[in-house]
Design a protein around this motif. Sequence first.
Motif, short mmCIF file in Angstrom:
data_model
loop_
_atom_site.label_atom_id
_atom_site.label_comp_id
_atom_site.label_asym_id
_atom_site.label_seq_id
_atom_site.Cartn_x
_atom_site.Cartn_y
_atom_site.Cartn_z
N PHE A 21 1.05 -1.22 0.09
CA PHE A 21 0.13 0.32 -0.34
C PHE A 21 1.12 0.90 -0.09
O PHE A 21 2.54 1.74 0.64
CB PHE A 21 -0.35 0.30 1.37
CG PHE A 21 -1.62 1.56 1.38
CD1 PHE A 21 -3.60 0.85 1.09
CD2 PHE A 21 -1.14 2.64 1.37
CE1 PHE A 21 -3.74 2.12 1.19
CE2 PHE A 21 -1.77 3.50 1.69
CZ PHE A 21 -3.61 3.83 1.54
N SER A 22 0.06 2.20 -0.65
CA SER A 22 1.26 3.56 -0.95
C SER A 22 0.29 4.83 -1.32
O SER A 22 -0.78 4.52 -2.01
CB SER A 22 2.58 4.17 -1.39
OG SER A 22 2.90 5.10 -0.57
N GLY A 23 0.68 5.97 -0.44
CA GLY A 23 -0.10 6.55 -0.90
C GLY A 23 0.36 8.12 -1.30
O GLY A 23 1.58 8.48 -0.84
N GLN A 25 -0.51 12.77 -2.18
CA GLN A 25 -1.41 13.80 -1.87
C GLN A 25 -2.63 14.41 -3.15
O GLN A 25 -1.07 14.90 -3.47
CB GLN A 25 -1.07 14.62 -0.77
CG GLN A 25 -0.36 14.08 0.41
CD GLN A 25 -0.39 15.15 1.55
OE1 GLN A 25 -0.81 16.30 1.23
NE2 GLN A 25 0.61 15.21 2.09
N HIS A 59 -6.06 13.34 3.79
CA HIS A 59 -4.20 14.07 3.74
C HIS A 59 -4.30 15.56 3.00
O HIS A 59 -3.65 16.61 4.15
CB HIS A 59 -2.79 13.31 3.68
CG HIS A 59 -3.39 12.15 4.52
ND1 HIS A 59 -3.55 10.37 4.68
CD2 HIS A 59 -2.95 11.82 6.11
CE1 HIS A 59 -3.06 10.16 5.45
NE2 HIS A 59 -2.64 10.64 6.43
N GLN A 123 7.32 15.17 10.76
CA GLN A 123 6.78 15.98 9.74
C GLN A 123 5.62 16.94 10.41
O GLN A 123 5.48 18.02 9.89
CB GLN A 123 5.91 15.29 8.84
CG GLN A 123 5.82 15.62 7.82
CD GLN A 123 4.31 15.06 6.40
OE1 GLN A 123 5.92 13.93 6.29
NE2 GLN A 123 3.44 14.69 6.52
N GLN A 146 -2.62 7.88 8.64
CA GLN A 146 -1.97 7.85 7.57
C GLN A 146 -1.68 5.83 7.91
O GLN A 146 -1.81 4.57 7.55
CB GLN A 146 -0.69 7.34 7.84
CG GLN A 146 0.45 7.02 6.59
CD GLN A 146 1.23 8.04 5.73
OE1 GLN A 146 1.82 9.31 6.90
NE2 GLN A 146 2.77 7.62 5.56
N ASP A 149 -4.64 3.69 6.46
CA ASP A 149 -4.83 3.92 5.51
C ASP A 149 -3.92 2.27 5.12
O ASP A 149 -4.58 1.86 4.31
CB ASP A 149 -3.84 4.71 4.50
CG ASP A 149 -4.48 6.36 4.83
OD1 ASP A 149 -5.59 5.95 4.99
OD2 ASP A 149 -3.24 7.10 4.54
N VAL A 158 4.72 -1.54 2.74
CA VAL A 158 4.42 0.44 1.93
C VAL A 158 5.88 0.90 1.43
O VAL A 158 7.16 1.61 2.10
CB VAL A 158 4.75 0.77 3.24
CG1 VAL A 158 4.17 2.67 2.65
CG2 VAL A 158 3.78 -0.13 3.79
N HIS A 167 7.04 7.81 9.88
CA HIS A 167 5.46 7.57 10.10
C HIS A 167 5.37 5.98 9.96
O HIS A 167 4.25 5.49 10.49
CB HIS A 167 4.63 8.16 9.17
CG HIS A 167 4.36 9.77 9.40
ND1 HIS A 167 4.02 10.64 8.04
CD2 HIS A 167 5.19 10.34 10.13
CE1 HIS A 167 4.12 11.51 8.93
NE2 HIS A 167 4.20 11.54 9.76
N ILE A 168 5.77 5.20 8.89
CA ILE A 168 5.23 3.65 8.84
C ILE A 168 6.16 2.94 9.84
O ILE A 168 5.59 2.09 10.53
CB ILE A 168 6.06 3.38 7.85
CG1 ILE A 168 6.14 4.22 6.09
CG2 ILE A 168 6.39 1.94 7.64
CD1 ILE A 168 5.05 4.63 5.77
#
Length: 344
Positions: A21-23, A25, A59, A123, A146, A149, A158, A167-168
């Motif tokens: 999974f990745s996202g 913005q 996000h 961040q 996140q 997600d 990821v 974050h991961i």
Amino acid sequence: MKRDDKGYLTYWNDEGKIRVFSGIQPSGELHIGNLLGAISNWVTFLDDYECIFCIVDHHATTIEYDPQKMPQWIFNAAVANMAAGLDPDRCTLFVQSEVPEHTELAWIFNTVTPYGDLSRMTQFKQKSEQYRHNVNVGLFTYPVLQAADILLYKASAVPVGEDQVQHIELAREIARGFNNRFGEVFPECQAHLTQAKRIMGLDGKNKMSKSLGNAIGILEPLESIWNKLRPAKTDERRQRKKDPGNPEECNIYTSYHCYFSPEKDLEWVRKGCTQAAMGCLECKKKLLDNMDKLLSPIRKKAQKYKDDPEFVYDVLSTGAEKARGIAEQVTEEAKKVMGLIRSS
Ligand code: AMP
Ligand code: TRP
């Protein structure tokens, strides 16, 4: 779920594949930092993994934005990602807000995330400095969304740029926190970095970022790229053409040439620069040529998608439907172990 060879709890789907999974913005145009640091890495997973990619609009609303422009940004993000190689036949591509379980699971995760962990997020510290007038709670809990997600799909891998590793790691801690408290539902997700972990901007000082005005867009016309590239900073020693330089200390070489140019051109640059046999402008022209070789097919493909918005929206609806199928099941599983749904 089983432990992988590194000892991380990992989920394999019914076909024996790990989910990725990745996202990204939808905030402005995608830039070559996104392309080299994220999307070209994502593409390498398409064949051997079950891939889910998400345009994370919830996000993007944590910073000020124009609601009138958001639909276009979402569309553009879909177009650019597909043009850059996310073949919709080989992955699921969808928009976050079309699958409401993302925010539901984020709430659940809020209750197992220590406040102290969130306040350590780099961040958040950076963004709360950058957007001082709007330090909203969403910006603070952004990493919890996140985590939702990723874990909503039990994704174990990821692919992201270096800026997202923290974050991961937090998402993995959230999975562990939930599992310890309620039972084993979520995998311990891991970040997968590319070689291009952190592409610097044209200023040579900060990482390339949409919001810092130091970016080259992947769909930007060639003339406009040249207008940015021509004045960009090079190795400081090369004030005049006859001063020798050091390519390893030149942003143009380390951030761009290295990724866009074939070895024979890199050798030509190294020689020409260290022996002061060529000027910076000549070197940048070669870079522009090589960038164009990689970007022009992407631009052409993007134009094809832009001319067929129905197709693009169809990909996103089909993607959201597929994502919902998984998201509903996993949310139910989590709510059951939390005592929010009767077990039978
Ligand atoms: P964003 O544009 O912040 O949504 O980032 C989308 C993806 O691109 C994330 O995986 C980031 O880590 C990656 N990314 C963003 N900027 C850069 C950069 N300058 N260098 C490398 N990767 C980046
Ligand atoms: N926070 C990421 C960024 O700014 C985008 C993102 C949201 C993401 N959800 C994700 C990345 C889940 C990987 C996995 O780049």
